[in-house]
Design an enzyme around this catalytic site. Structure first.
Site, PDB file in Angstrom:
ATOM      1  N   HIS A 164       0.824  -1.215   0.000  1.00  0.00           N
ATOM      2  CA  HIS A 164       0.000   0.000   0.000  1.00  0.00           C
ATOM      3  C   HIS A 164       0.856   1.263   0.000  1.00  0.00           C
ATOM      4  CE1 HIS A 164       0.329  -0.039   4.548  1.00  0.00           C
ATOM      5  NE2 HIS A 164       0.340   1.263   4.350  1.00  0.00           N
TER       6      HIS A 164
ATOM      7  N   ASP B 267       0.238  -7.537   1.497  1.00  0.00           N
ATOM      8  CA  ASP B 267       0.631  -6.138   1.659  1.00  0.00           C
ATOM      9  C   ASP B 267       2.144  -5.968   1.732  1.00  0.00           C
ATOM     10  OD1 ASP B 267       0.448  -3.426   1.756  1.00  0.00           O
ATOM     11  OD2 ASP B 267      -0.509  -3.310   3.714  1.00  0.00           O
TER      12      ASP B 267
ATOM     13  N   SER C 166       4.601   3.188   7.520  1.00  0.00           N
ATOM     14  CA  SER C 166       4.293   1.983   6.753  1.00  0.00           C
ATOM     15  C   SER C 166       5.514   1.483   5.999  1.00  0.00           C
ATOM     16  CB  SER C 166       3.185   2.272   5.743  1.00  0.00           C
ATOM     17  OG  SER C 166       2.036   2.768   6.360  1.00  0.00           O
TER      18      SER C 166
END
Length: 357
Positions: free
Chosen positions: A95, A126, A209
């Site tokens: 992502h 992911d 992230s």
């Protein structure tokens, strides 16, 4: 419990922005010519005997790990990544890369942006791998640990670029292991359901992230990816509840992408269907309705048809597409199990051998 992914928008950081609810963190460590594998080169440290010893261990690990953590600019978003090997491969979240193919990467050693390109993205877990066009000298890969050795209560450090603040570090503990968490598909998320995640109390914020969660021995134990959201807080992040993809899964995916250009053995169970959530007469989730059945797939072999509503997989209740994904995440390809379903108002069961996603 729900969770949301996050990458920071490329913007100026204000104090008020710290109230944002989102996700993730990072970190890593290793000698200059190491791959991402765990080896004796990273020797576990002795348990600190005092506060001074603990502080010294923090400083030692941070000094060794931060050079392996990078900031990634993907279009208008910012995220983090971990140097995986001395060939310039960097592992991050799917992502974070989104639909972009080229990226600007900033390392801790050199603030000048470097160009990187996508090797492959695997949204189902992911995870993604990008590669620097011209890896700089002295690039320091991380050492990834054994997720099976992670223990609840273990001190961990989260390193990354929250809100664009590169080379930031927070600390916490491992709060739990073996969590299965579903990621939202909004806000840039992939909608993935990920098993065996490491839960941590280390602060996770947008822009972290794809970074690293690191133990005091300097090994990466996970890639922080999600933060829990609390409906009672208006869907905002629940403080102190974040999740990281376990290091062992990171290595499995990254090694395949680097060697094959894609994931060829996911280890993720599948039924071979597409489905949607159905609700009962009180508008409560009541099952996963089969929309399409893949010809020759596990569901087709078990006799499932479009229109069937799956209510149980093995001993796990299924009330939605998310709970079906979570039930599949707990299984393995080749596993034999029972599907319970509703068809034309009657309940039926079918034996199915799970396939691979």
């Amino acid at each position: 419990m729900s969770a949301s992914p996050g990458r920071a928008p490329r913007r100026a950081v204000r104090a008020a922005a710290l109230a944002c609810c989102a996700v993730l963190a990072a970190g890593c460590f290793g000698p200059a010519a190491r791959t991402g594998a765990d080896t004796a080169a990273a020797t576990p440290a002795a348990a600190p005997a005092s506060a001074v010893d603990l502080e010294g261990q923090y400083l030692k690990v941070i000094g060794a790990v931060l050079p392996s953590v990078v900031q990634i600019q993907a279009g208008d978003g910012l995220g983090s990544g971990v140097v995986y090997d001395d060939a310039g491969h960097i592992v991050t979240n799917a992502h974070v890369v989104g639909s972009e193919r080229t990226f600007q990467v900033t390392t801790a050693q050199d603030r000048r942006p470097l160009t990187a390109r996508l090797v492959s993205s695997y949204p189902e877990q992911d995870l993604a791998v990008i590669r620097l066009d011209r890896p700089p000298g002295g690039l320091r890969p991380a050492v990834f640990g054994d997720s099976g050795k992670v223990r609840v209560g273990q001190i961990v450090l989260a390193m990354g670029s929250p809100l664009g603040l590169s080379s930031s570090v927070t600390q916490g503990i491992v709060s739990a292991t073996g969590r299965t968490v579903s990621e939202g598909s909004g806000g840039g998320g992939t909608g993935a359901t990920i098993a065996d995640m490491v839960q941590t109390s280390a602060a996770i914020n947008p822009g972290n992230s794809g970074g690293a969660l690191v133990g005091l021995d300097g090994r990466v134990v996970g890639i922080p990816t999600l933060a829990a959201t609390d409906p009672d807080l208006g869907g905002g992040a629940a403080p102190g509840i974040g999740f990281a993809i376990p290091a062992s899964m990171v290595r499995t995916v990254a090694d395949q992408i680097i060697a094959k250009g894609r994931v060829v053995d996911s280890g993720r169970a599948a039924l071979g269907i597409t489905a949607r959530t159905v609700v009962d007469d009180r508008y409560r989730p009541a099952g996963a309705a089969v929309v399409t059945v893949l010809g020759g797939g596990p569901a087709a072999g078990a006799g499932l048809r479009p229109g069937d509503v799956i209510t149980r997989l093995g001993d796990r209740p299924v009330t939605s597409v998310t709970s079906l994904s979570e039930a599949l995440a707990a299984g393995r390809p080749g596993q034999r199990t029972t599907v319970t379903y509703q068809r034309d108002g009657a309940e039926g069961t079918a034996e199915v051998t799970l396939g691979e996603q």
